[in-house]
Design a protein around this motif. Structure first.
Motif, PDB file in Angstrom:
ATOM      1  N   ARG A 128       0.842  -1.201   0.000  1.00  9.76           N
ATOM      2  CA  ARG A 128       0.000   0.000   0.000  1.00  9.76           C
ATOM      3  C   ARG A 128       0.876   1.249   0.000  1.00  9.76           C
ATOM      4  O   ARG A 128       1.985   1.256   0.529  1.00  9.76           O
ATOM      5  CB  ARG A 128      -0.946  -0.010   1.193  1.00  9.76           C
TER       6      ARG A 128
ATOM      7  N   LEU B  35      -5.357  -0.405  -4.243  1.00 13.73           N
ATOM      8  CA  LEU B  35      -5.016  -1.827  -4.410  1.00 13.73           C
ATOM      9  C   LEU B  35      -6.236  -2.666  -4.762  1.00 13.73           C
ATOM     10  O   LEU B  35      -7.320  -2.504  -4.192  1.00 13.73           O
ATOM     11  CB  LEU B  35      -4.389  -2.372  -3.122  1.00 13.73           C
TER      12      LEU B  35
ATOM     13  N   LEU C 282      -8.141  -2.733   2.946  1.00 13.83           N
ATOM     14  CA  LEU C 282      -6.979  -2.380   2.121  1.00 13.83           C
ATOM     15  C   LEU C 282      -7.209  -2.558   0.624  1.00 13.83           C
ATOM     16  O   LEU C 282      -6.569  -1.898  -0.190  1.00 13.83           O
ATOM     17  CB  LEU C 282      -5.776  -3.249   2.520  1.00 13.83           C
TER      18      LEU C 282
END
Ligand code: ATP
Ligand code: MG
Length: 266
Positions: free
Chosen positions: A111, A117, A141
């Protein structure tokens, strides 16, 4: 670049979000990589408008810390298949770390403020996502990109924590298991595996053959059986030399060696 330069400096939503690089993470064992993987990566890149797809071969889970030989070989073949292809980038972070790796760790490592992502998965894997290690953190994430056949039901996230995008790809009925079986029985994998990767596998087989011959010269008892089988393979493979398909001798050596390794004979 122009949009970035024009972004207001006040910390409120800026063009940076719009301009964030869209990064796909495509993990797997890649033992070995094959054209089904490549079609999936390209489908994900196109369908989810990814700028780059990071190809991330997994470490050998039984290996505690040091980088294992088989992981190095898998990585070399993945490099041969992907290097020079626009939009694909091979990353060795999981192999470098060794041992079992969780997607959440890989996502954490990759990241960055200017990146968004995307975790690229086969559509079949989606239903199990809630059982993945640190699912909440992983879901925060990444956006999951589920790649699957357009004629199968659209995958549904197993819980609301996941952001999920389905991407269609044509069915490519190739698996690494099938490729390994072909190699083990001396059949060609031309068309199943990219040519550059086939050449790398063959070269690895030849390196191993030379290694074993040297070992046998040092210790005839220990490796007699191995080299016997290899010599037999080489005789059988002489007809195929020079063709742009995996030489059966080399390929069989590779797969025998992998089997022996698993049996603890190497
Ligand atoms: P094995 O046969 O050893 O299980 P594999 O061919 O499934 O190997 P993996 O390295 O396990 O390959 O897969 C990595 C990723 O690629 C997974 O997300 C898997 O779903 C996907 N994948 C593998 N083969 C295909 C294929 N033919 N089409 C689409 N996706 C694939
Ligand atoms: Mg698999």
């Amino acid at each position: 670049e122009t949009a970035r330069a024009c972004a207001p400096p006040n910390g409120h939503p800026t063009y940076d979000h719009v301009m964030a690089e869209r990064i796909g993470i495509f993990g797997g064992t890649f033992d070995p990589i094959h054209n089904g993987h490549l079609v999936a990566m390209y489908a994900a890149r196109e369908g989810a408008a990814l700028d780059r797809v990071f190809v991330v071969p997994a470490a050998d889970p039984w290996q505690k810390s040091t980088v294992s030989e088989s992981a190095v070989d898998r990585l070399a073949v993945v490099h041969a298949a992907c290097d020079g292809r626009e939009g694909l980038e091979v990353l060795s972070l999981e192999i470098d770390r060794g041992g079992p790796t969780y997607s959440v760790d890989t996502a954490r490592a990759l990241r960055a403020p200017d990146r968004e992502l995307f975790l690229v998965l086969g559509a079949d894997a989606v239903h199990g996502l809630d059982t993945w290690h640190e699912a909440d953190e992983l879901a925060a994430l990444v956006t999951v990109v589920a790649v699957g056949r357009s004629d199968t039901p659209t995958p549904v996230a197993p819980s609301t924590r996941w952001r999920l995008q389905a991407v269609a790809m044509p069915r490519v009925d190739i698996s690494s298991t099938d490729v390994r079986k072909r190699l083990a029985t001396g059949r060609s994998v031309a068309g199943f595996v990219p040519d550059a990767a086939i050449e790398r596998i063959a070269a690895l087989g030849e390196e191993r053959r030379q290694f074993l011959i040297r070992r046998q010269q040092r210790d005839p008892q220990l490796h007699g059986r191995s080299v016997l089988i290899i010599d037999d393979d080489i005789r059988n493979s002489s007809d195929h030399a020079g063709k742009l398909c995996l030489q059966p001798g080399c390929s069989r050596i590779c797969s025998f060696l992998i089997d022996w390794k698993h049996q603890g004979e190497l």
